[in-house]
Write a protein that holds these residues in place. Sequence first.
Motif, PDB file in Angstrom:
ATOM      1  N   ASN A   1       0.728  -1.268   0.011  1.00  0.00           N
ATOM      2  CA  ASN A   1      -0.208   0.054   0.027  1.00  0.00           C
ATOM      3  C   ASN A   1       0.853   1.216  -0.008  1.00  0.00           C
ATOM      4  OD1 ASN A   1      -1.589  -1.935   2.319  1.00  0.00           O
ATOM      5  ND2 ASN A   1      -2.629  -1.444   0.512  1.00  0.00           N
ATOM      6  N   THR A   2       1.618   1.536  -1.187  1.00  0.00           N
ATOM      7  CA  THR A   2       2.516   2.674  -1.130  1.00  0.00           C
ATOM      8  C   THR A   2       2.118   3.480  -2.388  1.00  0.00           C
ATOM      9  OG1 THR A   2       4.298   1.357  -0.205  1.00  0.00           O
ATOM     10  CG2 THR A   2       5.021   3.355  -1.128  1.00  0.00           C
ATOM     11  N   THR A   3       2.188   4.938  -2.175  1.00  0.00           N
ATOM     12  CA  THR A   3       2.188   5.613  -3.428  1.00  0.00           C
ATOM     13  C   THR A   3       3.303   6.388  -3.478  1.00  0.00           C
ATOM     14  OG1 THR A   3      -0.267   5.912  -3.356  1.00  0.00           O
ATOM     15  CG2 THR A   3       0.737   7.513  -4.451  1.00  0.00           C
ATOM     16  N   VAL A   4       3.966   6.582  -4.834  1.00  0.00           N
ATOM     17  CA  VAL A   4       5.185   7.485  -5.007  1.00  0.00           C
ATOM     18  C   VAL A   4       4.749   8.412  -6.027  1.00  0.00           C
ATOM     19  CG1 VAL A   4       7.588   7.653  -5.742  1.00  0.00           C
ATOM     20  CG2 VAL A   4       6.534   5.559  -4.376  1.00  0.00           C
ATOM     21  N   ALA A   5       4.409   9.736  -5.844  1.00  0.00           N
ATOM     22  CA  ALA A   5       3.671  10.705  -6.884  1.00  0.00           C
ATOM     23  C   ALA A   5       4.346  12.122  -6.810  1.00  0.00           C
ATOM     24  CB  ALA A   5       2.444  10.671  -6.618  1.00  0.00           C
ATOM     25  N   GLY A   6       4.683  12.807  -8.064  1.00  0.00           N
ATOM     26  CA  GLY A   6       4.741  13.923  -8.101  1.00  0.00           C
ATOM     27  C   GLY A   6       6.403  14.316  -7.779  1.00  0.00           C
ATOM     28  N   ASN A   7       7.553  13.348  -7.473  1.00  0.00           N
ATOM     29  CA  ASN A   7       8.791  13.794  -7.259  1.00  0.00           C
ATOM     30  C   ASN A   7       9.568  13.937  -8.657  1.00  0.00           C
ATOM     31  OD1 ASN A   7       8.787  12.508  -4.177  1.00  0.00           O
ATOM     32  ND2 ASN A   7       7.582  10.773  -5.648  1.00  0.00           N
ATOM     33  N   ILE A   8      10.581  14.695  -8.333  1.00  0.00           N
ATOM     34  CA  ILE A   8      11.548  14.988  -9.476  1.00  0.00           C
ATOM     35  C   ILE A   8      12.728  14.215  -9.073  1.00  0.00           C
ATOM     36  CG2 ILE A   8      12.919  16.687 -10.430  1.00  0.00           C
ATOM     37  CD1 ILE A   8      10.442  18.513 -10.242  1.00  0.00           C
ATOM     38  N   PHE A   9      13.362  13.500  -9.687  1.00  0.00           N
ATOM     39  CA  PHE A   9      14.637  12.501  -9.672  1.00  0.00           C
ATOM     40  C   PHE A   9      15.626  13.035 -10.762  1.00  0.00           C
ATOM     41  CE2 PHE A   9      11.415   9.904  -7.969  1.00  0.00           C
ATOM     42  CZ  PHE A   9      11.813   9.324  -7.003  1.00  0.00           C
ATOM     43  N   ASP A  10      16.457  14.039 -10.471  1.00  0.00           N
ATOM     44  CA  ASP A  10      17.797  14.560 -11.350  1.00  0.00           C
ATOM     45  C   ASP A  10      18.792  13.450 -10.802  1.00  0.00           C
ATOM     46  OD1 ASP A  10      19.919  15.514 -12.320  1.00  0.00           O
ATOM     47  OD2 ASP A  10      19.891  17.480 -11.530  1.00  0.00           O
ATOM     48  N   MET A  11      19.152  12.570 -11.797  1.00  0.00           N
ATOM     49  CA  MET A  11      20.053  11.355 -11.634  1.00  0.00           C
ATOM     50  C   MET A  11      21.332  11.562 -12.115  1.00  0.00           C
ATOM     51  SD  MET A  11      17.787   9.249  -9.729  1.00  0.00           S
ATOM     52  CE  MET A  11      18.399   7.693  -9.745  1.00  0.00           C
ATOM     53  N   THR A  12      21.646  12.771 -12.496  1.00  0.00           N
ATOM     54  CA  THR A  12      23.008  12.991 -12.741  1.00  0.00           C
ATOM     55  C   THR A  12      24.033  12.895 -11.996  1.00  0.00           C
ATOM     56  OG1 THR A  12      21.926  14.847 -14.021  1.00  0.00           O
ATOM     57  CG2 THR A  12      24.100  14.894 -14.134  1.00  0.00           C
ATOM     58  N   ALA A  13      24.961  11.979 -12.209  1.00  0.00           N
ATOM     59  CA  ALA A  13      26.274  11.867 -11.289  1.00  0.00           C
ATOM     60  C   ALA A  13      27.114  13.105 -11.523  1.00  0.00           C
ATOM     61  CB  ALA A  13      26.935  10.465 -11.706  1.00  0.00           C
ATOM     62  N   VAL A  14      27.355  13.780 -10.517  1.00  0.00           N
ATOM     63  CA  VAL A  14      28.169  14.895 -10.445  1.00  0.00           C
ATOM     64  C   VAL A  14      29.354  14.769  -9.608  1.00  0.00           C
ATOM     65  CG1 VAL A  14      28.319  17.586  -9.726  1.00  0.00           C
ATOM     66  CG2 VAL A  14      26.473  16.400 -11.047  1.00  0.00           C
ATOM     67  N   GLY A  15      30.590  14.825  -9.797  1.00  0.00           N
ATOM     68  CA  GLY A  15      31.753  14.763  -9.060  1.00  0.00           C
ATOM     69  C   GLY A  15      32.197  13.412  -8.700  1.00  0.00           C
ATOM     70  N   GLN A  16      31.461  12.211  -9.175  1.00  0.00           N
ATOM     71  CA  GLN A  16      31.611  10.946  -8.650  1.00  0.00           C
ATOM     72  C   GLN A  16      31.375  10.076  -9.974  1.00  0.00           C
ATOM     73  OE1 GLN A  16      28.692   9.771  -5.892  1.00  0.00           O
ATOM     74  NE2 GLN A  16      27.257  11.502  -6.633  1.00  0.00           N
ATOM     75  N   LYS A  17      31.876   9.049  -9.923  1.00  0.00           N
ATOM     76  CA  LYS A  17      31.688   7.984 -10.879  1.00  0.00           C
ATOM     77  C   LYS A  17      30.313   7.413 -10.629  1.00  0.00           C
ATOM     78  CE  LYS A  17      33.394   3.085 -12.230  1.00  0.00           C
ATOM     79  NZ  LYS A  17      34.133   2.194 -11.921  1.00  0.00           N
TER      80      LYS A  17
END
Length: 550
Positions: free
Chosen positions: A327-343
């Motif tokens: 019973n889980t809802t994941v909604a309206g999030n913004i995921f910037d998955m850019t790797a910055v300064g790391q592998k």
Amino acid sequence: RDQLISRIEKIEGNVLTLSDPANRTVKDAVVRHNDTLALQAAADRALKEKRNLFVPVGHYRLARGLRVSHPAAITIEGASAVDTVLDISEGEGSCIHLSEGAEATVRNFRMIGFMAFDERDKAGEMRTRGSTAVWGFGLKHCNAITISDTERVLVENCHASRMSGECFVAGGRSRGAAKPGQPYTKKITYLRCSVTDSARNAFNDVMCGIENTDVLNCRIVDVGGNAWEGASRFVKFMGNYVRNAGPIGIGNLGPCNRDDTYPDLGAGQTLVADNVFEGNICYGNCAIRTSRGSTQVIVRNNLFVNFGSSGVEIGGGGCPDEFPAANTTVAGNIFDMTAVGQKSVARTAITVGADDSVVSDNQIYVRGTNDAAVTGIRLREPAVNALVHDNLVRNCGAGIVVIAAQSVVKEVVDATTFVVGYGSVPLGWQPHLYRGWTLAWFRGGKPAGTSEIESFAPLASRFKLKQPADMKAGDRFEILSDAANWNIHDNLITGCLNPIVLDSHGSASSILKGNLISRGGAAGAKQAIQILRGQFTVSGNLMNGFDEKP
């Protein structure tokens, strides 16, 4: 350490007379102030006279925590959250321990322990030869504030660092376990607090019965354990900033911390909203995880900035003596998955492995060129009742991926019974788990027939099949439902190397429809939809820029 904590009874020249005898003689003893006894005396007087306690600006060294027992209604307030310092770096325990009672407020303190972020491995799980593992912080611990069965607590503008154990922690009896007249924790609010440079968890409810914990507008940076961990009920984690810390761990409802009220009241009900997660996760591999009995969870309107770790995992795993997450809802999030300064490492924005999940209206992307290490949304069988719609996934290695959980046979008991070993097939404690479902066998990575499941015994970790099967230790298996009830529709996927990959059993009620799939800038993308196996209804999807057939 060789320490004697005592009161100075009198001073004659350079001779100190103490209230406690020393048990040894030393030539290089150092005398320093310690404020434990004075602060405890002040707290005891405040409790007795039903007054509040004000602590002036100063650096107060503690050998043990200040214990506040059975407060009727007390405020313990420092003059400054910068310059009123409770220092337990040479002691042990909690700077302030609230026990029982009706109401307490603690505000405006800085609290310092003895184990920093760079020593986090010492405080973590330690494996021992010939015995069970132990947690390092249990050998010697320090905390900022501990709450035990105090009914209403406000902790405001308190800032902790260098704690070996959970900085702000609560535990105690539950509504169901409390006898008439016994208090239990009904409300905790942490407001404008911070945890930095600490070895273990920032905030923690260690028992399922604690209710209504709010972590609001707090800052969590460089924390070697969970940012939040709890099996409690009705939790709000909102408006916080988290960087370089462990996950928001929702659930943790093992057999040692649940009670008879669980079937009716549940546990792990949590709202995670309006937070900012930046950078990466130093422990636990993802920012938010539901597991072990968590139910009724909403993850909404959070920002993930330059995120080098996985984002949200809706847990489907667990141990046989634990309840499953659902019973889980994941909604309206913004995921910037850019790797910055790391592998860049393999990571997924949203993983769904639990029943009854909704994933909608999220943005998942990588800036610039696509990153092959990033998966937007991953769905894992045998979860049922999954609704995934109206998400925007851009420039990832994979857009939406559907896979199946797999485990191995540990031991064959007889021709119809086996003990399950390691793997990712969920093994939760629930009535009639997988009864009548299909078990698919694999040998050498290839399908090797199917069996029908008669029952699963959680405590014994045993599956019983309806008919004898040719099986042996090490065989792999997956579990599938005749009605998965998956509906993946109206998502926009662009610029991904593998936009949609279907690699699971599926069912008559597994639907992929109405999605817009565009090649975008993904020069290496070959197919919009890859159906590697399984039963899926695929209809009404619009594919743009692909020469190859789906």
